[in-house]
Design a protein around this motif. Sequence first.
Motif, PDB file in Angstrom:
ATOM      1  N   MET A  63       0.901  -1.165  -0.020  1.00  0.00           N
ATOM      2  CA  MET A  63       0.130   0.294   0.052  1.00  0.00           C
ATOM      3  C   MET A  63       1.081   1.235   0.032  1.00  0.00           C
ATOM      4  SD  MET A  63      -3.032   1.153   2.393  1.00  0.00           S
ATOM      5  CE  MET A  63      -3.670   2.571   1.967  1.00  0.00           C
ATOM      6  N   ASP A  64       0.460   2.199  -0.651  1.00  0.00           N
ATOM      7  CA  ASP A  64       1.070   3.545  -0.675  1.00  0.00           C
ATOM      8  C   ASP A  64       1.327   4.074   0.511  1.00  0.00           C
ATOM      9  OD1 ASP A  64       2.046   5.727  -1.576  1.00  0.00           O
ATOM     10  OD2 ASP A  64       0.177   6.630  -2.502  1.00  0.00           O
ATOM     11  N   LEU A  65       2.502   4.142   1.033  1.00  0.00           N
ATOM     12  CA  LEU A  65       2.889   4.938   2.469  1.00  0.00           C
ATOM     13  C   LEU A  65       2.231   6.091   2.546  1.00  0.00           C
ATOM     14  CD1 LEU A  65       4.149   4.484   5.169  1.00  0.00           C
ATOM     15  CD2 LEU A  65       6.217   5.095   4.452  1.00  0.00           C
ATOM     16  N   SER A  66       2.289   7.254   1.634  1.00  0.00           N
ATOM     17  CA  SER A  66       1.802   8.472   1.588  1.00  0.00           C
ATOM     18  C   SER A  66       0.127   8.486   2.005  1.00  0.00           C
ATOM     19  CB  SER A  66       2.061   9.226   0.371  1.00  0.00           C
ATOM     20  OG  SER A  66       1.090   8.723  -0.938  1.00  0.00           O
ATOM     21  N   ARG A  67      -0.609   7.349   1.366  1.00  0.00           N
ATOM     22  CA  ARG A  67      -2.178   7.340   1.797  1.00  0.00           C
ATOM     23  C   ARG A  67      -2.094   7.061   3.343  1.00  0.00           C
ATOM     24  NH1 ARG A  67      -5.335   3.509  -1.241  1.00  0.00           N
ATOM     25  NH2 ARG A  67      -7.200   4.490  -0.080  1.00  0.00           N
TER      26      ARG A  67
ATOM     27  N   ASP B 268       0.201   7.708   5.743  1.00  0.00           N
ATOM     28  CA  ASP B 268       0.628   8.955   6.477  1.00  0.00           C
ATOM     29  C   ASP B 268      -0.374  10.138   6.412  1.00  0.00           C
ATOM     30  OD1 ASP B 268       3.043  10.476   7.641  1.00  0.00           O
ATOM     31  OD2 ASP B 268       2.425  11.788   5.712  1.00  0.00           O
TER      32      ASP B 268
ATOM     33  N   GLU C  68       5.498   3.311  11.987  1.00  0.00           N
ATOM     34  CA  GLU C  68       5.988   2.704  10.703  1.00  0.00           C
ATOM     35  C   GLU C  68       7.671   2.506  10.531  1.00  0.00           C
ATOM     36  OE1 GLU C  68       7.802   2.997   6.879  1.00  0.00           O
ATOM     37  OE2 GLU C  68       7.571   4.865   8.053  1.00  0.00           O
TER      38      GLU C  68
ATOM     39  N   ASP D 261       4.091  -4.694   2.742  1.00  0.00           N
ATOM     40  CA  ASP D 261       4.310  -5.343   1.386  1.00  0.00           C
ATOM     41  C   ASP D 261       3.550  -6.732   1.177  1.00  0.00           C
ATOM     42  OD1 ASP D 261       5.932  -3.146   0.929  1.00  0.00           O
ATOM     43  OD2 ASP D 261       7.429  -4.238   2.042  1.00  0.00           O
TER      44      ASP D 261
ATOM     45  N   GLY E 157      -6.236  -1.948   0.988  1.00  0.00           N
ATOM     46  CA  GLY E 157      -5.870  -0.596   1.407  1.00  0.00           C
ATOM     47  C   GLY E 157      -7.015   0.041   2.261  1.00  0.00           C
TER      48      GLY E 157
END
Length: 127
Positions: A1-5, A7, A39, A93, A98
């Motif tokens: 999953m996209d870490l920016s989402r 965060d 994280e 990973d 999500g």
Amino acid sequence: MDLSRIDARLLSRPGATKALHEKWGWMVYWVGGRQFACEFVASPDAKPPYAGRHLLSLKCDPDCILELSAEHPEAVLPGYYSDGRTWVSLDLDAGLPGDLVLDLCDMSYDLVFSKLPKRVQREIAGA
């Protein structure tokens, strides 16, 4: 999953902040002076099954931990370096949905926020 989402979701909650724990190299998320998420990548020398995994540790309802562990045994682990009865570590990973990860972020914040003194809750809610 996209870490920016992740965060963005964690920091979208009232009073949420983050800071790098320099000694460990972990990004730690706080509300009212209490940790509600972190994280990090576990050291390759860490005990299995954590070694080398990119993890998100969250406060979690104990019953939910049991359900999640049964449904996603490779991706949902007892909380790394924390009380595995009330914390869970998600392998970022491992392909977890999500929406599930974001919902667990919200649950973690809510659980920690609910245990803050009422005065602190009011200060944060008014901020």
